[in-house]
Design a protein around this motif. Structure first.
Motif, PDB file in Angstrom:
ATOM      1  N   ARG A   9      44.375  45.088  31.102  1.00 40.90           N
ATOM      2  CA  ARG A   9      45.807  44.871  31.390  1.00 40.90           C
ATOM      3  C   ARG A   9      46.013  43.685  32.322  1.00 40.90           C
ATOM      4  N   SER A  10      44.909  43.153  32.838  1.00 43.18           N
ATOM      5  CA  SER A  10      44.986  41.981  33.721  1.00 43.18           C
ATOM      6  C   SER A  10      44.914  40.718  32.872  1.00 43.18           C
ATOM      7  N   GLY A  11      45.843  39.800  33.087  1.00 42.62           N
ATOM      8  CA  GLY A  11      45.838  38.554  32.312  1.00 42.62           C
ATOM      9  C   GLY A  11      44.569  37.751  32.537  1.00 42.62           C
ATOM     10  N   ASP A  33      38.556  49.507  37.331  1.00 46.67           N
ATOM     11  CA  ASP A  33      39.914  49.896  37.732  1.00 46.67           C
ATOM     12  C   ASP A  33      40.201  49.307  39.115  1.00 46.67           C
ATOM     13  N   ILE A  34      41.107  48.339  39.140  1.00 39.67           N
ATOM     14  CA  ILE A  34      41.435  47.673  40.416  1.00 39.67           C
ATOM     15  C   ILE A  34      42.134  48.641  41.361  1.00 39.67           C
ATOM     16  N   LEU A  35      43.070  49.436  40.796  1.00 42.13           N
ATOM     17  CA  LEU A  35      43.866  50.326  41.658  1.00 42.13           C
ATOM     18  C   LEU A  35      42.989  51.401  42.291  1.00 42.13           C
ATOM     19  N   GLU A  38      37.667  49.822  42.414  1.00 40.49           N
ATOM     20  CA  GLU A  38      36.298  49.709  41.885  1.00 40.49           C
ATOM     21  C   GLU A  38      35.705  48.315  42.075  1.00 40.49           C
ATOM     22  N   THR A  39      36.548  47.334  42.435  1.00 42.68           N
ATOM     23  CA  THR A  39      36.026  45.979  42.731  1.00 42.68           C
ATOM     24  C   THR A  39      35.457  45.910  44.153  1.00 42.68           C
ATOM     25  N   GLN A  40      35.646  46.978  44.935  1.00 39.76           N
ATOM     26  CA  GLN A  40      35.223  46.935  46.345  1.00 39.76           C
ATOM     27  C   GLN A  40      34.000  47.810  46.615  1.00 39.76           C
ATOM     28  N   THR A  41      33.385  48.338  45.571  1.00 37.58           N
ATOM     29  CA  THR A  41      32.197  49.165  45.788  1.00 37.58           C
ATOM     30  C   THR A  41      31.007  48.252  46.126  1.00 37.58           C
ATOM     31  N   ASN A  50      33.151  38.278  46.157  1.00 37.20           N
ATOM     32  CA  ASN A  50      34.597  38.100  46.337  1.00 37.20           C
ATOM     33  C   ASN A  50      35.377  39.326  45.865  1.00 37.20           C
ATOM     34  N   GLY A  51      34.705  40.290  45.239  1.00 36.27           N
ATOM     35  CA  GLY A  51      35.351  41.554  44.881  1.00 36.27           C
ATOM     36  C   GLY A  51      36.497  41.420  43.905  1.00 36.27           C
ATOM     37  N   LYS A  52      36.343  40.542  42.919  1.00 30.39           N
ATOM     38  CA  LYS A  52      37.419  40.376  41.941  1.00 30.39           C
ATOM     39  C   LYS A  52      36.875  40.352  40.521  1.00 30.39           C
ATOM     40  N   ILE A  53      37.723  40.794  39.609  1.00 33.30           N
ATOM     41  CA  ILE A  53      37.451  40.662  38.177  1.00 33.30           C
ATOM     42  C   ILE A  53      38.380  39.579  37.632  1.00 33.30           C
ATOM     43  N   PRO A  54      38.002  38.933  36.508  1.00 33.70           N
ATOM     44  CA  PRO A  54      36.854  39.180  35.658  1.00 33.70           C
ATOM     45  C   PRO A  54      35.554  38.664  36.268  1.00 33.70           C
ATOM     46  N   LEU A  55      34.466  39.254  35.735  1.00 33.44           N
ATOM     47  CA  LEU A  55      33.115  38.841  36.133  1.00 33.44           C
ATOM     48  C   LEU A  55      32.243  38.867  34.888  1.00 33.44           C
ATOM     49  N   SER A  65      31.982  34.288  38.286  1.00 35.53           N
ATOM     50  CA  SER A  65      33.344  34.792  38.493  1.00 35.53           C
ATOM     51  C   SER A  65      34.326  33.630  38.315  1.00 35.53           C
ATOM     52  N   GLU A  66      35.599  33.916  38.476  1.00 37.32           N
ATOM     53  CA  GLU A  66      36.723  32.987  38.273  1.00 37.32           C
ATOM     54  C   GLU A  66      36.969  32.818  36.767  1.00 37.32           C
ATOM     55  N   SER A  67      38.119  33.335  36.355  1.00 35.99           N
ATOM     56  CA  SER A  67      38.412  33.433  34.916  1.00 35.99           C
ATOM     57  C   SER A  67      38.278  32.108  34.177  1.00 35.99           C
ATOM     58  N   ASN A  68      38.769  31.033  34.776  1.00 40.73           N
ATOM     59  CA  ASN A  68      38.747  29.771  34.020  1.00 40.73           C
ATOM     60  C   ASN A  68      37.335  29.187  33.945  1.00 40.73           C
ATOM     61  N   GLU A  98      47.518  26.339  36.234  1.00 43.87           N
ATOM     62  CA  GLU A  98      47.669  27.786  36.020  1.00 43.87           C
ATOM     63  C   GLU A  98      47.308  28.564  37.284  1.00 43.87           C
ATOM     64  N   GLN A  99      46.217  28.182  37.914  1.00 38.22           N
ATOM     65  CA  GLN A  99      45.748  28.956  39.068  1.00 38.22           C
ATOM     66  C   GLN A  99      46.590  28.720  40.326  1.00 38.22           C
ATOM     67  N   TYR A 100      47.186  27.519  40.443  1.00 44.28           N
ATOM     68  CA  TYR A 100      47.902  27.222  41.698  1.00 44.28           C
ATOM     69  C   TYR A 100      49.423  27.310  41.564  1.00 44.28           C
TER      70      TYR A 100
HETATM   71  N1  LIG Z   1      41.224  33.311  40.610  1.00 46.11           N
HETATM   72  C1  LIG Z   1      40.658  34.525  40.091  1.00 46.11           C
HETATM   73  C2  LIG Z   1      41.617  35.663  40.374  1.00 46.11           C
HETATM   74  C3  LIG Z   1      40.965  37.004  40.082  1.00 46.11           C
HETATM   75  C4  LIG Z   1      41.839  38.147  40.521  1.00 46.11           C
HETATM   76  O1  LIG Z   1      42.770  38.010  41.342  1.00 46.11           O
HETATM   77  N2  LIG Z   1      41.532  39.322  39.981  1.00 46.11           N
HETATM   78  C5  LIG Z   1      42.266  40.497  40.300  1.00 46.11           C
HETATM   79  C6  LIG Z   1      42.691  41.172  39.013  1.00 46.11           C
HETATM   80  S1  LIG Z   1      43.740  40.125  38.059  1.00 46.11           S
HETATM   81  C7  LIG Z   1      41.382  41.448  41.088  1.00 46.11           C
HETATM   82  O2  LIG Z   1      40.209  41.556  40.807  1.00 46.11           O
HETATM   83  N3  LIG Z   1      41.941  42.153  42.067  1.00 46.11           N
HETATM   84  C8  LIG Z   1      41.216  43.172  42.764  1.00 46.11           C
HETATM   85  C9  LIG Z   1      41.080  42.918  44.214  1.00 46.11           C
HETATM   86  O3  LIG Z   1      41.520  41.836  44.684  1.00 46.11           O
HETATM   87  O4  LIG Z   1      40.531  43.788  44.876  1.00 46.11           O
HETATM   88  C10 LIG Z   1      40.397  34.395  38.594  1.00 46.11           C
HETATM   89  O5  LIG Z   1      41.048  33.584  37.934  1.00 46.11           O
HETATM   90  O6  LIG Z   1      39.491  35.088  38.086  1.00 46.11           O
END
Ligand SMILES: N[C@@H](CCC(=O)N[C@@H](CS)C(=O)NCC(=O)O)C(=O)O
Length: 200
Positions: A9-11, A33-35, A38-41, A50-55, A65-68, A98-100
């Motif tokens: 569901r995340s773009g 699941d971000i909510l 699960e990115t912080q385990t 950096n605790g973010k998806i996608p990976l 990491s970093e979608s682009n 897109e990112q900025y």
């Molecule tokens: N600049 C990063 C942004 C990634 C990002 O913000 N991911 C969000 C989901 S869309 C995320 O993982 N959030 C969870 C968190 O910050 O804990 C990319 O393009 O991949």
């Protein structure tokens, strides 16, 4: 086989899933699941501090990491990533845009409305996101009056970067009625062989 950690569901995650389908790549998708944080385990942070998806995790354990960056890695040697310097620079121009100038407004307004249910204490932030988001949409609309795709006459990863959150901008309260070029571009992208819709 590559592993992709994400939330469909995340773009930012959907853009990777869409490219994989367009290129008919073999991959394993692991839902995160971000909510549920699960990115912080500790397991996930060991893969992406950096605790973010996608990976992306390659077959040899290499992480990206970093979608682009993931898009460009997967699209290398395909028609979605041009090789000549000027065409490549234009693709990257739109990905940095897109990112900025786009995602921080359009994706965040969507997050506030769709995920948080637009609480009162977020209304001011939400309205400010609309100002920035419409500015980004205006820039895209002007470009798409001139070219069929955002970086020229061919679909590239720059289109996928921008399509991901633009085509669901209405979920963040954006009205695209006055953006006919963007809406025609949606139709062109949705008509690509292998196209897959975003999960809602
Ligand atoms: N600049 C990063 C942004 C990634 C990002 O913000 N991911 C969000 C989901 S869309 C995320 O993982 N959030 C969870 C968190 O910050 O804990 C990319 O393009 O991949």
């Amino acid at each position: 086989m590559i592993r992709l950690y994400g939330d469909k569901r995340s773009g930012n995650c959907y853009k990777i899933q869409l490219l994989c389908e367009l290129l008919a790549l073999d991959y394993q998708w692991i839902d995160v699941d971000i909510l549920a944080k699960e990115t912080q385990t500790s397991e996930f942070l060991a893969l992406n501090p950096n605790g973010k998806i996608p990976l992306l995790v390659d077959a040899d354990g290499w992480c990206l990491s970093e979608s682009n960056a993931i898009l460009n890695y997967l699209a290398a040697s395909s028609d979605y990533l041009p090789v000549d310097a000027k065409s490549l620079a234009k693709v990257q121009q739109w990905q940095f845009f897109e990112q900025y100038s786009h995602e921080p407004y359009i994706a965040v307004a969507r997050y506030i409305q769709l995920y948080l249910g637009l609480p009162d204490d977020k209304v001011a932030e939400y309205n400010a996101k609309h100002q920035g988001g419409y500015k980004a949409l205006d820039v895209m609309e002007d470009q798409l009056a001139k070219t069929a795709f955002i970086a020229g006459e061919h679909c590239t990863v720059a289109d996928l970067s921008l399509y991901a959150y633009t085509h669901v901008a209405h979920q963040g309260g954006f009205d695209l009625a006055n953006y006919p070029n963007i809406r025609q571009w949606f139709t062109r992208i949705a008509g690509l062989p292998g196209y897959i819709a975003m999960e809602s």
